[in-house]
Scaffold this motif. Structure first.
Motif, PDB file in Angstrom:
ATOM      1  N   UNK A 152      -4.143  55.720  36.373  1.00 17.67           N
ATOM      2  CA  UNK A 152      -4.046  56.480  37.747  1.00 17.67           C
ATOM      3  C   UNK A 152      -5.562  56.531  38.186  1.00 17.67           C
ATOM      4  N   UNK A 153      -5.741  55.972  39.092  1.00 19.64           N
ATOM      5  CA  UNK A 153      -7.230  55.965  39.681  1.00 19.64           C
ATOM      6  C   UNK A 153      -7.224  56.606  40.951  1.00 19.64           C
ATOM      7  N   UNK A 154      -8.076  57.634  41.307  1.00 22.19           N
ATOM      8  CA  UNK A 154      -8.168  58.346  42.440  1.00 22.19           C
ATOM      9  C   UNK A 154      -9.476  57.787  43.040  1.00 22.19           C
ATOM     10  N   UNK A 155      -9.399  57.268  44.160  1.00 24.52           N
ATOM     11  CA  UNK A 155     -10.561  56.559  44.913  1.00 24.52           C
ATOM     12  C   UNK A 155     -10.526  56.973  46.223  1.00 24.52           C
ATOM     13  N   UNK A 156     -11.685  56.482  47.056  1.00 27.00           N
ATOM     14  CA  UNK A 156     -11.783  56.606  48.376  1.00 27.00           C
ATOM     15  C   UNK A 156     -10.974  55.698  49.064  1.00 27.00           C
ATOM     16  N   UNK A 157     -10.222  56.044  50.151  1.00 28.44           N
ATOM     17  CA  UNK A 157      -9.216  55.313  50.990  1.00 28.44           C
ATOM     18  C   UNK A 157      -9.974  54.402  51.913  1.00 28.44           C
ATOM     19  N   UNK A 158     -10.871  53.418  51.463  1.00 27.10           N
ATOM     20  CA  UNK A 158     -11.424  52.619  52.342  1.00 27.10           C
ATOM     21  C   UNK A 158     -11.055  50.966  51.784  1.00 27.10           C
ATOM     22  N   UNK A 159     -11.100  50.087  52.643  1.00 31.56           N
ATOM     23  CA  UNK A 159     -10.552  48.812  52.648  1.00 31.56           C
ATOM     24  C   UNK A 159     -11.368  48.069  51.275  1.00 31.56           C
ATOM     25  N   UNK A 160     -12.561  48.340  51.406  1.00 36.28           N
ATOM     26  CA  UNK A 160     -13.516  47.703  50.335  1.00 36.28           C
ATOM     27  C   UNK A 160     -12.861  48.243  48.987  1.00 36.28           C
ATOM     28  N   UNK A 161     -12.911  49.489  48.851  1.00 36.25           N
ATOM     29  CA  UNK A 161     -12.447  50.107  47.480  1.00 36.25           C
ATOM     30  C   UNK A 161     -11.024  49.595  47.392  1.00 36.25           C
ATOM     31  N   UNK A 162     -10.076  49.777  47.974  1.00 41.86           N
ATOM     32  CA  UNK A 162      -8.594  49.211  47.931  1.00 41.86           C
ATOM     33  C   UNK A 162      -8.636  47.606  47.502  1.00 41.86           C
ATOM     34  N   UNK A 163      -9.162  47.062  48.022  1.00 43.12           N
ATOM     35  CA  UNK A 163      -9.425  45.532  47.680  1.00 43.12           C
ATOM     36  C   UNK A 163      -9.925  45.157  46.368  1.00 43.12           C
ATOM     37  N   UNK A 164     -11.010  46.303  45.766  1.00 40.30           N
ATOM     38  CA  UNK A 164     -11.295  46.151  44.733  1.00 40.30           C
ATOM     39  C   UNK A 164     -10.432  46.486  43.382  1.00 40.30           C
ATOM     40  N   UNK A 172      -0.023  49.549  43.453  1.00 38.53           N
ATOM     41  CA  UNK A 172      -0.085  50.738  44.409  1.00 38.53           C
ATOM     42  C   UNK A 172       0.237  52.027  43.579  1.00 38.53           C
ATOM     43  N   UNK A 173       1.212  52.031  42.615  1.00 39.84           N
ATOM     44  CA  UNK A 173       1.616  53.200  42.054  1.00 39.84           C
ATOM     45  C   UNK A 173       0.509  53.780  41.013  1.00 39.84           C
ATOM     46  N   UNK A 174      -0.650  52.911  40.722  1.00 41.32           N
ATOM     47  CA  UNK A 174      -1.629  53.264  40.005  1.00 41.32           C
ATOM     48  C   UNK A 174      -2.911  53.879  40.920  1.00 41.32           C
ATOM     49  N   UNK A 175      -2.638  54.007  42.173  1.00 43.91           N
ATOM     50  CA  UNK A 175      -3.879  54.169  42.958  1.00 43.91           C
ATOM     51  C   UNK A 175      -3.408  55.423  43.892  1.00 43.91           C
ATOM     52  N   UNK A 176      -4.543  56.467  43.772  1.00 40.63           N
ATOM     53  CA  UNK A 176      -4.246  57.455  44.841  1.00 40.63           C
ATOM     54  C   UNK A 176      -5.635  57.467  45.722  1.00 40.63           C
ATOM     55  N   UNK A 177      -5.304  57.016  47.120  1.00 44.87           N
ATOM     56  CA  UNK A 177      -6.589  56.761  47.841  1.00 44.87           C
ATOM     57  C   UNK A 177      -6.576  58.036  48.743  1.00 44.87           C
ATOM     58  N   UNK A 178      -7.327  58.884  48.482  1.00 49.88           N
ATOM     59  CA  UNK A 178      -7.770  60.045  49.156  1.00 49.88           C
ATOM     60  C   UNK A 178      -9.001  60.540  48.982  1.00 49.88           C
ATOM     61  N   UNK A 179      -9.616  60.863  50.220  1.00 48.88           N
ATOM     62  CA  UNK A 179     -10.990  61.701  49.907  1.00 48.88           C
ATOM     63  C   UNK A 179     -11.047  63.065  49.652  1.00 48.88           C
ATOM     64  N   UNK A 180     -11.630  63.601  48.559  1.00 48.83           N
ATOM     65  CA  UNK A 180     -11.969  64.999  48.081  1.00 48.83           C
ATOM     66  C   UNK A 180     -13.074  65.589  48.917  1.00 48.83           C
ATOM     67  N   UNK A 181     -13.322  66.800  48.185  1.00 43.80           N
ATOM     68  CA  UNK A 181     -12.819  67.482  47.100  1.00 43.80           C
ATOM     69  C   UNK A 181     -11.551  67.951  47.192  1.00 43.80           C
TER      70      UNK A 181
END
Length: 255
Positions: A152-164, A172-181
């Motif tokens: 499970x990868x928590x990453x920034x919710x940007x198009x570039x990052x999601x494309x990567x 999609x189940x493995x991705x949490x796209x949210x900005x922290x902290x």
């Protein structure tokens, strides 16, 4: 006094605002469109969003007639920092590192590594459900080394990052796209939802949310794999905004 500020972090942006309010002329450098948008809120700031190597940065500093460079880049942005130190030495202007405080964690079940590869290998030994909070830049390393694990990868919710993420084969189940902290409580719920058995993080300090990531892992009795900050030589270091201001004032008389 004209300052080149490497400002691709939250504290870097706050430092830009602080220096602008103290009368400095700031050119802030970021390498993402998202970072550019966040900096654009400040009046009278110039923004460079082109990635520069050491030679290009040296030329930029010379042409722009900058009096000093303040490096508030991410603690793990090794290449960017080395380029800045080299460029400043080449054009003979002061370099100052603004270094966010590292964590001071007393952990019962933590494993420290200097490399992402070693961290990935250890994580796989500790469990199969791996929760990554290390960002997108090194995600490829973990995907390649954790093929037998559930990531499970928590990453920034940007198009570039999601494309990567998609390119690396994450679903999609493995991705949490949210900005922290994130708060400790929210981290706990995310870890539970992902059925995490191991947490992997970097020592981004409090402003990077490392404290709440680790606190949540401790509450759930989950092992934490920590990639330690790279050891870099900084010619000059400041730990507070006021110390940055003092450094610049002390060097303004010799510009």
């Amino acid at each position: 006094m004209k300052i080149f500020l490497m400002a691709g972090t939250e504290d870097g942006r706050k430092l830009a605002e602080f220096l602008l309010n103290n009368g400095y002329e700031i050119t802030a450098s970021v390498v993402s469109d998202y970072g550019k948008k966040l900096l654009a809120q400040y009046q009278n700031i110039s923004i460079n969003n082109k990635k520069l190597d050491a030679a290009e940065l040296a030329e930029f500093l010379t042409v722009g007639k900058f009096a000093a460079l303040v490096d508030a880049s991410h603690p793990y942005a090794v290449e960017a920092t080395k380029n800045a130190v080299d460029a400043c030495a080449k054009v003979n202007i002061p370099y100052l590192r603004f270094e966010r405080a590292a964590g001071n964690y007393e952990l019962l079940n933590a494993f420290h590594f200097s490399s992402y590869e070693d961290a990935a290998i250890k994580a796989a030994e500790l469990g199969k459900n791996i929760f990554l909070t290390t960002g997108s830049k090194t995600l490829k390393i973990f995907v390649e080394l954790l093929k037998g694990c559930n990531i499970t990868a928590r990453v920034l919710p940007t198009a570039e990052v999601l494309a990567q993420c998609e390119k690396l084969g994450l679903t999609p189940k493995q991705i949490i796209a949210m900005q922290g902290p994130f708060s400790t409580e929210l981290n706990i719920e995310m870890y539970k939802q992902a059925r995490a058995e191991v947490i992997v993080t970097k020592d981004g300090g409090t402003i990077g949310g490392a404290d709440t990531k680790i606190a949540a892992a401790q509450i759930l009795n989950l092992p934490v794999v920590i990639i330690d900050r790279p050891k870099i030589f900084y010619p000059n270091v400041a730990a507070t905004f006021d110390a940055v201001l003092t450094f610049l004032k002390n060097h303004s008389s010799i510009m």
